[in-house]
Design a protein around this motif. Structure first.
Motif, mmCIF file in Angstrom:
data_model
loop_
_atom_site.group_PDB
_atom_site.id
_atom_site.type_symbol
_atom_site.label_atom_id
_atom_site.label_comp_id
_atom_site.label_asym_id
_atom_site.label_seq_id
_atom_site.Cartn_x
_atom_site.Cartn_y
_atom_site.Cartn_z
ATOM 1 N N UNK A 172 0.834 -1.188 0.000
ATOM 2 C CA UNK A 172 0.000 0.000 0.000
ATOM 3 C C UNK A 172 0.879 1.252 0.000
ATOM 4 N N UNK A 173 0.464 2.245 -0.776
ATOM 5 C CA UNK A 173 1.175 3.511 -0.734
ATOM 6 C C UNK A 173 0.954 4.161 0.624
ATOM 7 N N UNK A 174 2.022 4.697 1.170
ATOM 8 C CA UNK A 174 1.917 5.376 2.452
ATOM 9 C C UNK A 174 1.476 6.816 2.229
ATOM 10 N N UNK A 175 0.872 7.410 3.240
ATOM 11 C CA UNK A 175 0.493 8.812 3.116
ATOM 12 C C UNK A 175 1.729 9.698 3.188
ATOM 13 N N UNK A 296 -11.109 19.113 -0.422
ATOM 14 C CA UNK A 296 -12.336 18.311 -0.445
ATOM 15 C C UNK A 296 -12.168 16.952 0.213
ATOM 16 N N UNK A 297 -10.967 16.402 0.183
ATOM 17 C CA UNK A 297 -10.749 15.062 0.706
ATOM 18 C C UNK A 297 -11.092 13.970 -0.282
ATOM 19 N N UNK A 298 -11.363 14.320 -1.545
ATOM 20 C CA UNK A 298 -11.771 13.319 -2.525
ATOM 21 C C UNK A 298 -10.608 12.934 -3.436
ATOM 22 N N UNK A 299 -10.839 11.879 -4.223
ATOM 23 C CA UNK A 299 -9.776 11.285 -5.034
ATOM 24 C C UNK A 299 -9.437 12.171 -6.225
ATOM 25 N N UNK A 300 -8.277 11.876 -6.827
ATOM 26 C CA UNK A 300 -7.805 12.680 -7.953
ATOM 27 C C UNK A 300 -8.783 12.637 -9.118
ATOM 28 N N UNK A 427 7.049 6.719 -3.157
ATOM 29 C CA UNK A 427 6.410 6.852 -4.456
ATOM 30 C C UNK A 427 5.888 8.264 -4.648
ATOM 31 N N UNK A 428 6.238 8.868 -5.780
ATOM 32 C CA UNK A 428 5.768 10.229 -6.060
ATOM 33 C C UNK A 428 4.446 10.138 -6.819
ATOM 34 N N UNK A 429 3.410 9.791 -6.066
ATOM 35 C CA UNK A 429 2.078 9.595 -6.631
ATOM 36 C C UNK A 429 1.107 10.502 -5.893
ATOM 37 N N UNK A 430 0.295 11.243 -6.662
ATOM 38 C CA UNK A 430 -0.617 12.200 -6.039
ATOM 39 C C UNK A 430 -1.699 11.502 -5.228
ATOM 40 N N UNK A 431 -1.930 10.217 -5.473
ATOM 41 C CA UNK A 431 -2.915 9.487 -4.686
ATOM 42 C C UNK A 431 -2.591 9.447 -3.208
ATOM 43 N N UNK A 432 -1.339 9.654 -2.846
ATOM 44 C CA UNK A 432 -0.957 9.681 -1.440
ATOM 45 C C UNK A 432 -1.565 10.882 -0.721
ATOM 46 N N UNK A 433 -1.901 11.929 -1.473
ATOM 47 C CA UNK A 433 -2.556 13.083 -0.856
ATOM 48 C C UNK A 433 -3.929 12.693 -0.331
ATOM 49 N N UNK A 434 -4.659 11.915 -1.109
ATOM 50 C CA UNK A 434 -5.970 11.427 -0.670
ATOM 51 C C UNK A 434 -5.834 10.633 0.629
ATOM 52 N N UNK A 435 -4.804 9.778 0.700
ATOM 53 C CA UNK A 435 -4.616 8.993 1.915
ATOM 54 C C UNK A 435 -4.233 9.885 3.084
ATOM 55 N N UNK A 436 -3.459 10.939 2.836
ATOM 56 C CA UNK A 436 -3.088 11.862 3.906
ATOM 57 C C UNK A 436 -4.318 12.528 4.494
ATOM 58 N N UNK A 463 -9.113 -1.714 4.675
ATOM 59 C CA UNK A 463 -8.158 -2.460 3.855
ATOM 60 C C UNK A 463 -7.170 -1.603 3.113
ATOM 61 N N UNK A 464 -7.463 -0.310 2.953
ATOM 62 C CA UNK A 464 -6.594 0.544 2.144
ATOM 63 C C UNK A 464 -6.059 1.732 2.938
#
Length: 644
Positions: A172-175, A296-300, A427-436, A463-464
């Motif tokens: 799993x990508x970390x925040x 917003x807290x929502x996904x990319x 990982x330089x992935x913007x999805x980690x912002x959502x997890x943060x 789970x995620x």
């Protein structure tokens, strides 16, 4: 029309695929089955396999399944699964493969063997084998669900049953850390301000120019004027601009920007630099995506998937229509302009309040994005599903206005990070912002999964999103706190004395007793012998557990070894040895059950006290007893015991 993938196919095969795309083969027909992906054609040609009947059956289900679910991005998994399974059947059955079919018996063992052999071709822990096994099972089950399509009963039961191989391991990508997230937000605001300032300056410069024919083809203001009024095209600059050696230094520096000036590429560099003064480009739009995800807290995909028609400004906020394609969800969310401590959003679809806890005003970010992309959207009216649009110059000098490509070369999220000087680990992935944001929401809601998982299932959250480092640490602290709580309760329920060990050089003094938890008055009373109860000292003989509060303890010294008020000093060792002899006599007279019930805890605690003493101390204490210096006074009742 998109091109078919060339890998492993002849020119004639590629032509057949393009023809099949134009004229799809009906179910049960002869010819390749083709599915159009985002940037390629996936195809299965049953004629390539000896088990062509089996391949055609699976391919028909694949085409219909992709059309029904619109999973074009994952269609390659099904393509690969069918290809590998059919090749496995050809290898195992040889010439008999022509008779293989989903309706014929005997395919059960082949599916089992193929599925179990899948992990052999992949690295240990890979999730790919299970993905392909699940994909093939899905197609078989789908065919079995159709009333007019037959599937062997045993094969259908196998497909519907549990998988024979595991999912492998996923990481799993970390925040982002708090410092990284803070740097990202700061950089995003800075990037947004820089973009707005540059575009404003660019159009102001354009207003100062005139037509290059009347002015100059090397004057920046004139070139901007012509492009902004659309009286010249980038290709006109390529044709009419003088030789590069005649360019003024100002024009050279403008064309190069932050890069190196390359004379061979000078004209395309110039056109792109001019365009960037007038229109936003892909890389800088990452800033707005980061800000919207944080606010917003929502996904990319959700914050980049709404168009102008999906935005409604409220007196104090904004209402957005957000689309999550993977889950097939369309939600209307109202974000109010409030303080961070009270900000919430309302689920307009069912009227329920949903905690979103935005830390930025969403309306402010959306207004800026609308303003920045307004001119591009006016030139790309066909793009209605997103506000993330950009302008660019292709290598052919043709202008492009349309949806941004966040993974384009030179415009990826990682390259934006490099440009803004933001360093992140992992990982330089913007999805980690959502997890943060999700982690922060879980912290704010004090770990209530139902509140933190407001826009997806609790299972998805557990789970995620709950697998990040921060929540794991918090979970560990919570568990440790709970364990300590019960441990403290357990200790509180255990009655026994406090044993003070002597200092190696000076013995026990009053300061050591104070450091051990006694008050100064209690320590002084113990050191002067005022609280000596025989086998121990008592810090408060009027608050014992065996007598009413305020009354002197009536069971000392018989129960001192089971009392939490008792403090044992080295000077008590001779009396403890005498008390041990008393207990030994009782142990010899009483049955074991009676002794354990009446004196078991005292015996255990006494043995623990002696275990901490050195043999030399015990020998010295016995000498005091032999010399008559130690006496143990016990009540008369101590010599009378009853079994009942």
């Amino acid at each position: 029309m998109q091109k078919a993938r060339k890998s492993g196919r002849t020119r004639q095969e590629r032509e057949r695929l393009l023809a099949a795309l134009a004229n799809p083969v009906p179910a049960g027909g002869v010819g390749p089955r083709v599915v159009m992906g985002p940037d390629h054609l996936s195809a299965i040609d049953p004629a390539r396999y000896r088990c062509s009947q089996l391949a055609a059956q699976l391919a028909d289900e694949w085409v219909e399944y992709v059309a029904a679910t619109n999973i074009t991005g994952h269609s390659k998994v099904y393509d690969s699964a069918i290809d590998r399974f059919c090749r496995y059947v050809d290898e195992r059955l040889g010439d008999e493969a022509a008779r293989a079919s989903l309706t014929a018996a005997g395919l059960f063992d082949l599916l089992v063997g193929w599925e179990l052999a899948l992990p052999e071709g992949y690295a240990e822990g890979s999730t790919r084998p299970r993905l392909m096994a699940s994909a093939l099972r899905t197609l078989i089950v789908r065919r079995d669900d159709h009333s007019e399509r037959l599937v062997d009963a045993d094969l259908a039961r196998l497909a519907r049953g549990p998988a024979l191989i595991g999912w492998g391991e996923t990481t799993e990508r970390d925040e982002f850390t708090r410092q990284e997230k803070r740097s990202l937000i700061r950089a995003a605001w800075q990037s947004a301000r820089d973009t707005r300032r540059r575009l404003q300056e660019g159009w102001e410069m354009a207003d100062l120019g005139r037509h290059p024919e009347a002015g100059s083809w090397t004057n920046i203001h004139d070139l901007l004027w012509g492009l902004s009024r659309e009286v010249i095209a980038p290709d006109d600059i390529r044709v009419n601009a003088p030789a590069v050696r005649q360019w003024p230094s100002e024009l050279r520096d403008f064309a190069a920007g932050d890069a190196r000036f390359v004379p061979q590429l000078a004209r395309i560099q110039l056109c792109r630099a001019l365009f960037r003064q007038l229109y936003p480009y892909t890389r800088e739009l990452h800033a707005f995506r980061v800000l919207l995800m944080d606010a917003t807290g929502y996904a990319a995909e959700e914050v980049t998937g709404f168009g102008e028609s999906n935005v409604e400004f409220l007196p104090k906020g904004v209402r957005l229509t957000l689309l999550k394609s993977r889950a097939g969800l369309r939600r209307h969310r109202a974000f109010r302009d409030r303080d961070a401590s009270t900000a919430t959003s309302t689920d307009e679809s069912d009227g329920q309040l949903v905690v979103n806890w935005p830390r930025r005003e969403v309306s402010a970010v959306v207004r800026q994005l609308l303003d920045v992309t307004a001119r591009v959207r006016a030139k790309a009216p066909h793009v209605t599903g997103t506000l993330f649009v950009s302008g660019a110059i292709r290598n052919s000098f043709d202008p492009y206005f349309g949806s941004w490509d966040p993974e384009a070369r030179g415009g990826s999220f990682g390259e934006w990070l490099d440009t803004m000087g933001v360093q992140v680990k992992g990982d330089r992935n913007v999805g980690r912002m959502r997890k943060s944001v999700k982690v922060e929401k879980a912290i704010v809601t004090e770990g209530r999964v139902g509140a933190a998982a407001d826009d997806h299932t609790e299972e998805a959250f557990a789970g995620h999103y709950a697998q990040g480092t921060t929540l794991r640490i918090l979970s560990g602290r919570t568990i440790a706190t709970a364990q300590q709580h019960w441990f403290d309760m357990a200790l509180a329920g255990v009655d026994g004395p406090t044993v003070v060990l002597p200092d190696a050089s000076e013995g026990v003094d009053q300061s050591q007793l104070i450091e051990s938890g006694l008050s100064a008055d209690e320590a002084e009373a113990i050191m002067t012998g005022q609280l000596d109860m025989g086998v121990s000292h008592c810090k408060n003989p009027y608050q014992g557990p065996y007598s009413p509060p305020g009354e002197l303890c009536a069971v000392a010294p018989l129960r001192c070894l089971e009392c939490r008020n008792a403090w044992i000093l080295p000077a008590n060792l001779p009396q403890l040895l005498l008390f041990q002899e008393h207990l030994k006599r009782l142990r010899a007279r009483l049955v074991p059950q009676a002794f354990a019930r009446l004196w078991g805890q005292s015996w255990v605690n006494l043995e623990a006290v002696f275990a901490d003493r050195a043999p030399e101390e015990i020998a010295q204490a016995r000498k005091h007893i032999e010399a008559g210096d130690a006496v143990l006074d016990l009540p008369l009742a101590a010599n009378t015991e009853f079994d009942a």
